[in-house]
Design a protein around this motif. Structure first.
Motif, PDB file in Angstrom:
ATOM      1  N   GLU A 117      30.157  29.270  44.053  1.00  0.00           N
ATOM      2  CA  GLU A 117      29.915  28.755  45.395  1.00  0.00           C
ATOM      3  C   GLU A 117      29.412  27.324  45.316  1.00  0.00           C
ATOM      4  OE1 GLU A 117      28.542  31.344  48.731  1.00  0.00           O
ATOM      5  OE2 GLU A 117      27.692  32.507  47.075  1.00  0.00           O
ATOM      6  N   ARG A 124      33.119  29.140  48.924  1.00  0.00           N
ATOM      7  CA  ARG A 124      33.434  29.867  47.698  1.00  0.00           C
ATOM      8  C   ARG A 124      34.766  29.394  47.118  1.00  0.00           C
ATOM      9  NH1 ARG A 124      36.025  34.811  46.011  1.00  0.00           N
ATOM     10  NH2 ARG A 124      34.956  35.626  44.157  1.00  0.00           N
ATOM     11  N   ASP A 166      37.589  30.691  44.849  1.00  0.00           N
ATOM     12  CA  ASP A 166      38.120  31.976  44.382  1.00  0.00           C
ATOM     13  C   ASP A 166      39.034  31.736  43.184  1.00  0.00           C
ATOM     14  OD1 ASP A 166      39.678  34.331  44.030  1.00  0.00           O
ATOM     15  OD2 ASP A 166      39.326  34.900  46.115  1.00  0.00           O
ATOM     16  N   GLU A 173      27.255  35.256  42.212  1.00  0.00           N
ATOM     17  CA  GLU A 173      28.006  34.184  41.559  1.00  0.00           C
ATOM     18  C   GLU A 173      27.157  32.931  41.469  1.00  0.00           C
ATOM     19  OE1 GLU A 173      32.533  35.531  42.768  1.00  0.00           O
ATOM     20  OE2 GLU A 173      31.528  34.056  44.015  1.00  0.00           O
TER      21      GLU A 173
END
Length: 394
Positions: free
Chosen positions: A80, A89, A91, A202
């Protein structure tokens, strides 16, 4: 342990680069010896990187060092970015065709490789202090070292320096034969370990007018966090409460999220710099990992670059061993430097985008915010970041 006098590949340094190279060579039947100045407990406790690229995980698995990584490592499918009170975020699998990274501390990688090496691998000598390398431009370079109170020599076909920027392998190459490119950053990282579960699943990279911050982890119960601080900061000048308050301020978002606090068990200040030395080979001395290049930790590339170097090098030695063809070995420096400079650029990009330079202007700060907005709004910009973060394929 007996001290060998002759080997094919003499490896100076038992960090992750030297240990992984020794493991790969041993698996292929290539004779090698590892010499390490420090004792085993010290080597196994050196705190370093904690994010492993897909290719690093793949080579650790292939080396036989993946069992505990599979059990205890934390797979991550993204990171993030945080700025201006919001988060975005990245991905990884979506943007890179299924790739991810793992959080698994370098200390654990080293423990796994040492255990394998001592069980059935090539000789690994701790407290074997390399004092010099001679004959780098001959067919039999020699490592001079002290072990068990005696001066000894190890004659090799090749010497690989995995002993860092100030190591003896690098010093064996004439200064006139090397070119070093360097950038020193005007700030440091204040890193802490805390006995508290991570506040996010994360990693969070935070841009803030107060300076950069990073939320990372070592396990489900131990958090690793960093603050940008001025160079020369004394880590003991901060109280625990001051550290947590500053982290709170830099991670602040317009959402229902809270940074969890806990006992701080370790603290240290890490200066940031970038460095690349070319070439990575001279005569029969080859450099790998920090002996050849250093990156700021913002891009999570240090350990991964070292693993990439020795993966390329192991393939070259194995090709020479099995076919007599030394073309891959001759190309080692050029092959690695292409990846090194890509990683250096990405690490510079992450560092310059997320940190506040003491001399930057309001204009510079707005450019940083514009870049972060671009990443959040453009799949192409996000994919560029993701592809570099998970690593270029070997």
């Amino acid at each position: 342990m007996n001290a060998p006098k002759r080997t094919t590949v003499g490896i100076v340094g038992a960090g992750p680069a030297g240990l992984l190279l020794a493991r790969l060579l041993h698996q292929a039947g290539v004779d090698c010896v590892v010499l390490e100045t420090r004792d085993r407990p010290y080597v196994e406790q050196r705190q370093r990187a904690g994010v492993l690229e897909q290719s690093t995980v793949d080579v650790l698995r292939a080396s036989g060092a993946g069992e505990r990584l599979e059990r205890e490592g934390l797979p991550h499918d993204g990171i993030e970015l945080s700025w201006s009170g919001r988060r975005h975020r990245i991905d990884f699998p979506k943007l890179t065709g299924g790739k991810r990274v793992w959080v698994y501390a370098q200390t654990e990688v080293v423990k796994d490789l040492i255990k394998l090496q001592l069980a059935d691998g090539a000789p690994l000598l701790f407290q074997a202090t390399a004092t010099g390398v001679t004959g780098a431009d001959t067919a039999s370079p020699t490592i001079h070292y002290t072990y068990e109170g005696e001066d000894r020599t190890l004659t090799c076909d090749y010497v690989v320096g995995c002993d860092g920027y100030h190591g003896v392998a690098r010093q064996a190459i004439p200064e006139s034969a090397l070119t070093t490119y360097e950038r020193v950053y005007p700030f440091s990282w204040f890193g802490i370990l805390a006995d508290v579960p991570p506040s996010s699943d994360e990693l969070i990279y935070a841009h803030s007018p107060r300076g950069f911050a990073l939320l990372s982890m070592r396990s489900h119960t131990v958090s690793r966090l960093y603050l940008q601080v001025p160079n020369g900061t004394d880590p003991n000048a901060w109280t625990d409460e001051q550290i947590w308050d500053e982290l709170d301020a830099r991670f602040a978002v317009d959402a229902d999220w809270k940074l969890q606090r806990g006992p701080i068990t370790q603290r240290a200040v890490l200066p940031l710099r970038s460095s690349v030395t070319e070439p990575m080979r001279w005569g029969r001395v080859l450099l790998a990992g920090d002996a050849a290049h250093i990156v700021p930790p913002t891009g999570a590339k240090g350990l991964n670059l070292a693993a990439a170097d020795v993966t390329v090098l192991a393939r070259a030695f194995i090709e020479l061993h099995t076919t007599g063809d030394d073309s891959a070995l001759a190309a080692y420096s050029d092959t690695c430097l292409r990846r090194v400079w890509r990683a250096e650029h990405f690490s510079y990009f992450m560092t310059s985008t997320l940190h506040s330079d003491p001399d930057q202007t309001a204009f510079d700060a707005r450019l940083q915010l514009s870049q972060l907005d671009r990443i959040a709004s453009s799949p192409h910009a996000a994919a560029e970041l993701a592809e570099n973060y998970v690593g270029v394929a070997l």
